[in-house]
Design an enzyme around this catalytic site. Structure first.
Site, PDB file in Angstrom:
ATOM      1  CG  LEU A 108      35.710  39.947  35.131  1.00  0.00           C
ATOM      2  CD1 LEU A 108      36.048  41.010  36.167  1.00  0.00           C
ATOM      3  CD2 LEU A 108      35.968  40.484  33.723  1.00  0.00           C
ATOM      4  CG  ASP A 109      40.000  35.131  31.817  1.00  0.00           C
ATOM      5  OD1 ASP A 109      38.966  34.473  31.636  1.00  0.00           O
ATOM      6  OD2 ASP A 109      40.694  35.610  30.903  1.00  0.00           O
ATOM      7  CE  LYS A 110      43.257  31.296  40.811  1.00  0.00           C
ATOM      8  NZ  LYS A 110      44.090  30.106  40.977  1.00  0.00           N
ATOM      9  CG  HIS A 193      40.393  32.888  27.896  1.00  0.00           C
ATOM     10  ND1 HIS A 193      40.221  33.235  29.220  1.00  0.00           N
ATOM     11  CD2 HIS A 193      40.753  31.582  27.907  1.00  0.00           C
ATOM     12  CE1 HIS A 193      40.432  32.176  29.981  1.00  0.00           C
ATOM     13  NE2 HIS A 193      40.752  31.160  29.217  1.00  0.00           N
ATOM     14  CE  LYS A 196      43.715  37.039  30.341  1.00  0.00           C
ATOM     15  NZ  LYS A 196      43.394  36.046  31.362  1.00  0.00           N
TER      16      LYS A 196
END
Ligand code: URA
Length: 248
Positions: A108-110, A193, A196
């Site tokens: 998962l992204d930050k 990503h 997004k």
């Protein structure tokens, strides 16, 4: 005994989380480890995990081959095992789990929150991440501008990302319309990503992203950000089933 391979005593103690290879060898040499009541001072002694009774200082060790847990990842943590500059999701796990060598399944992204599964079952993790398996991942998201029916149709049918890749069909639901609409999006792949970039393809910026489910396992709403729990037998079965499925 069918299906159970003998292992070295020091390997078993490391797997159970007793200590590093060097530490467990020292314990064994010191005569603190018994197998079926006999002191064993040879680190290479062959044991049957789960069947031989192994104790350290008289305490019985419970052997489990694989561990599975879920973490409710908060924003601000990298999905990595180590980083020089930022805290990682491993920092959120108690030492008990870190010693058992669990690792996150996927990323998962930050700034993304929500469901992150950890396991030391490398083969299952690999299968769950294989693009061929088309494992479902469901996200809750909020975007910065109105979403139209045409946007929803495009997201569901597949959009073209900034690198020219066309996404697979997805499921999308508008949960709350308005200026900062909320959506639920289920995708069956995991490009970098991806969520997004899918929203960017229809002209929106994601301002909040949370994973709510993966491979049929749902984020436990009782887990506060940063908390974890072991998966239930039913949840592990879901993972195994998702790992087996083939789209063809
Ligand atoms: N898609 C994203 O864009 N980010 C995530 O963290 C997960 C899916």
């Amino acid at each position: 005994m069918v299906g159970v391979a003998k292992k070295r005593l020091d390997w078993l103690l490391v797997q159970i989380g007793v200590g590093s290879r060097r530490e467990v060898k020292a314990l064994i040499r010191a005569g603190r480890v018994r197998v079926n009541s006999e002191v064993v001072k040879d680190s290479a002694f062959a044991v049957l995990p789960g069947q031989d009774r192994v104790t350290v200082d008289g305490e019985l060790l419970e052997y489990q081959e694989f561990y599975y847990l879920m973490l409710n990842k908060p924003a601000g943590y990298l999905t990595a095992t180590k980083d020089l500059y930022a805290p990682t999701v491993m920092d959120l796990l108690p030492e008990y789990w870190r010693k058992r060598k669990v690792a996150p399944v996927g990323r998962l992204d930050k700034d993304t929150e929500g469901l992150l599964i950890f396991t030391n079952d490398g083969q299952l993790a690999h299968r769950l991440l294989s693009p061929r398996r088309r494992v479902a991942k469901t996200y809750f998201l909020r975007v910065d501008r109105e979403v139209t029916p045409a946007d929803l149709q495009a997201l569901a049918a597949g959009v073209v990302l900034d690198d020219g890749y066309r996404t697979l069909p997805a499921e999308v639901e508008l949960l709350k319309p308005g200026n900062e609409p909320e959506l639920e999006l289920t995708i069956y792949e995991g490009k970098f990503h991806q969520v997004k970039r899918m929203l960017q393809a229809v002209g929106k910026n994601v301002i909040y992203l949370q994973r709510r489910a993966m491979a049929g396992v749902e984020l436990d709403p009782r887990l506060k950000p940063g908390e974890n729990r072991e998966l239930t037998a039913g949840e592990i079965e879901c993972l195994q089933r998702s790992g087996e499925e083939s789209p063809n």
